[in-house]
Write a protein that holds these residues in place. Structure first.
Motif, PDB file in Angstrom:
ATOM      1  N   LEU A 232       0.821  -1.208   0.000  1.00 10.75           N
ATOM      2  CA  LEU A 232       0.000   0.000   0.000  1.00 10.75           C
ATOM      3  C   LEU A 232       0.858   1.262   0.000  1.00 10.75           C
ATOM      4  CD1 LEU A 232      -2.683  -0.991   2.681  1.00 10.75           C
ATOM      5  CD2 LEU A 232      -2.965  -1.034   0.186  1.00 10.75           C
TER       6      LEU A 232
ATOM      7  N   THR B 185      -1.807   5.900   2.467  1.00 10.65           N
ATOM      8  CA  THR B 185      -2.937   5.024   2.813  1.00 10.65           C
ATOM      9  C   THR B 185      -2.687   4.369   4.165  1.00 10.65           C
ATOM     10  OG1 THR B 185      -3.232   4.530   0.448  1.00 10.65           O
ATOM     11  CG2 THR B 185      -4.346   3.084   2.026  1.00 10.65           C
TER      12      THR B 185
ATOM     13  N   ILE C 148      -9.843  -1.307   1.393  1.00 13.95           N
ATOM     14  CA  ILE C 148      -8.591  -0.570   1.611  1.00 13.95           C
ATOM     15  C   ILE C 148      -7.770  -0.512   0.314  1.00 13.95           C
ATOM     16  CG2 ILE C 148      -6.343  -0.648   2.775  1.00 13.95           C
ATOM     17  CD1 ILE C 148      -8.493   0.420   4.572  1.00 13.95           C
TER      18      ILE C 148
ATOM     19  N   ILE D 225      -9.358   1.949  -2.080  1.00 11.80           N
ATOM     20  CA  ILE D 225      -9.051   3.324  -1.652  1.00 11.80           C
ATOM     21  C   ILE D 225      -7.619   3.679  -1.998  1.00 11.80           C
ATOM     22  CG2 ILE D 225      -8.714   4.798   0.388  1.00 11.80           C
ATOM     23  CD1 ILE D 225     -11.110   3.286   1.654  1.00 11.80           C
ATOM     24  N   ASP D 226      -6.733   2.732  -1.787  1.00 14.88           N
ATOM     25  CA  ASP D 226      -5.310   2.959  -2.078  1.00 14.88           C
ATOM     26  C   ASP D 226      -5.087   3.280  -3.552  1.00 14.88           C
ATOM     27  OD1 ASP D 226      -2.408   2.693  -1.153  1.00 14.88           O
ATOM     28  OD2 ASP D 226      -2.468   1.257  -2.811  1.00 14.88           O
TER      29      ASP D 226
ATOM     30  N   ILE E 266      -6.035   6.923  -3.997  1.00 10.16           N
ATOM     31  CA  ILE E 266      -5.023   7.806  -3.388  1.00 10.16           C
ATOM     32  C   ILE E 266      -3.771   7.859  -4.260  1.00 10.16           C
ATOM     33  CG2 ILE E 266      -3.419   8.022  -1.446  1.00 10.16           C
ATOM     34  CD1 ILE E 266      -5.657   7.036   0.376  1.00 10.16           C
TER      35      ILE E 266
END
Length: 315
Positions: free
Chosen positions: A259, A263, A300, A303-304, A307
């Motif tokens: 990641l 994040t 997650i 989302i990473d 980002i």
């Protein structure tokens, strides 16, 4: 050791004598019935170990007719339901066996068939440096590349394997490119004039270095039983046990290490909660908790990606 793979096209209990006469050490059967219908000791010769995964009617059956025992990896993700990761081991050696039956995905057609294989390889990427065999009905060939997204088609899967030092035994032995096979594993509608090559055995280079042989059975001897022919592989057994901690936590750690640092900082608390739940799963193995872990980790990772894209664009 002799490994045989065959899509039996169902009703395995009625046709297993022919394949078992070939004396496999490990037998991988797709479209296989469950243990209840196989009736070991009555309709089917009892194996020393057996693993089956399916939908109640059909699935993948993996049989051991030697000293090898099977252990399902804790990080097995039902999202890739017919790509089954097993640790295969005896007293002196071990390796990973991924039994594959690439199917359609009714809920999300875009991630079915060969795309599912690519996504599974990405998910199990921490394992690809271990001595591994990927075998089964991939339902795929390079001739159909244009039917899938470029990043997830047959060629992409072959390249994914190659980057991890894993190769198709048939293509290595016969010095032929994918899509140009001279022999075929599948005959549509059991018609000899409708041949395709869609079953494969990919193996880590360590297996290739110690010698191997792969043969496809003759269609005129098998089409009365199935639209696929068996694939027979001779390999030398590994000389030692591999170092593998069968752990869902290790899978989660591998993914969180990839990641973006932002994040990790922003979602540190949630990531630690996921790791804690993975640790508990490794001890208790409650399936409902496992699915919660998968879903949280997938969020997650998604989302990473956003980002990372924002950072890339200068935000």
């Amino acid at each position: 050791m002799k490994i045989i793979e065959w899509n039996c096209q169902g009703a395995f209990r009625k046709k297993n004598n022919k394949i078992l006469a070939l004396k496999p050490d490990i037998l991988v059967v797709t479209e296989c019935e469950s243990e209840v219908k196989l009736e070991f000791g009555k309709s089917t010769e009892k194996p020393n170990d057996f693993f089956w995964y399916g939908n109640g009617h059909k699935g993948i059956g993996i049989f051991s007719y030697c000293d090898y025992k099977f252990e399902l990896l804790k990080e097995f993700n039902p999202k890739f339901s017919y790509i089954i990761p097993l640790k295969v081991s005896d007293k002196k050696s071990s390796f990973l066996l991924f039994a594959i039956w690439a199917k359609d995905n009714v809920e999300n057609p875009e991630i079915g068939y060969i795309t599912q294989v690519w996504l599974a390889l990405e998910y199990y990427s921490r394992l690809l440096n271990l001595n591994s065999i990927f075998i089964g009905d991939f339902n795929s060939n390079q001739i159909w590349d244009d039917k899938h997204k470029v990043n997830y088609n047959h060629t992409a899967v072959v390249e994914f394997f190659k980057r991890n030092d894993i190769f198709s035994l048939y293509h290595e032995q016969n010095k032929v490119a994918h899509g140009q096979e001279k022999e075929h594993t599948f005959h549509m509608y059991r018609k000899i004039e409708k041949p395709y090559h869609i079953d494969y055995c990919f193996a880590s280079s360590e297996f290739l270095k110690t010698g191997f042989d792969i043969q496809l059975c003759k269609p005129n001897e098998w089409l009365e039983h199935s639209d696929h022919v068996p694939m027979i592989i001779q390999l030398n057994k590994p000389q030692k046990k591999m170092e593998l901690n069968n752990s869902l936590l290790d899978n989660i750690i591998h993914k969180t290490n990839k990641l973006n640092s932002l994040t990790i900082t922003k979602f540190d608390k949630i990531i630690n909660q996921i790791k804690t739940k993975a640790t508990k799963y490794d001890f208790k193995q409650k399936q409902e908790e496992k699915m919660e872990i998968f879903e949280a980790m997938e969020r997650i990772i998604e989302i990473d990606k956003h980002i990372t894209e924002l950072i890339k664009n200068g935000y």
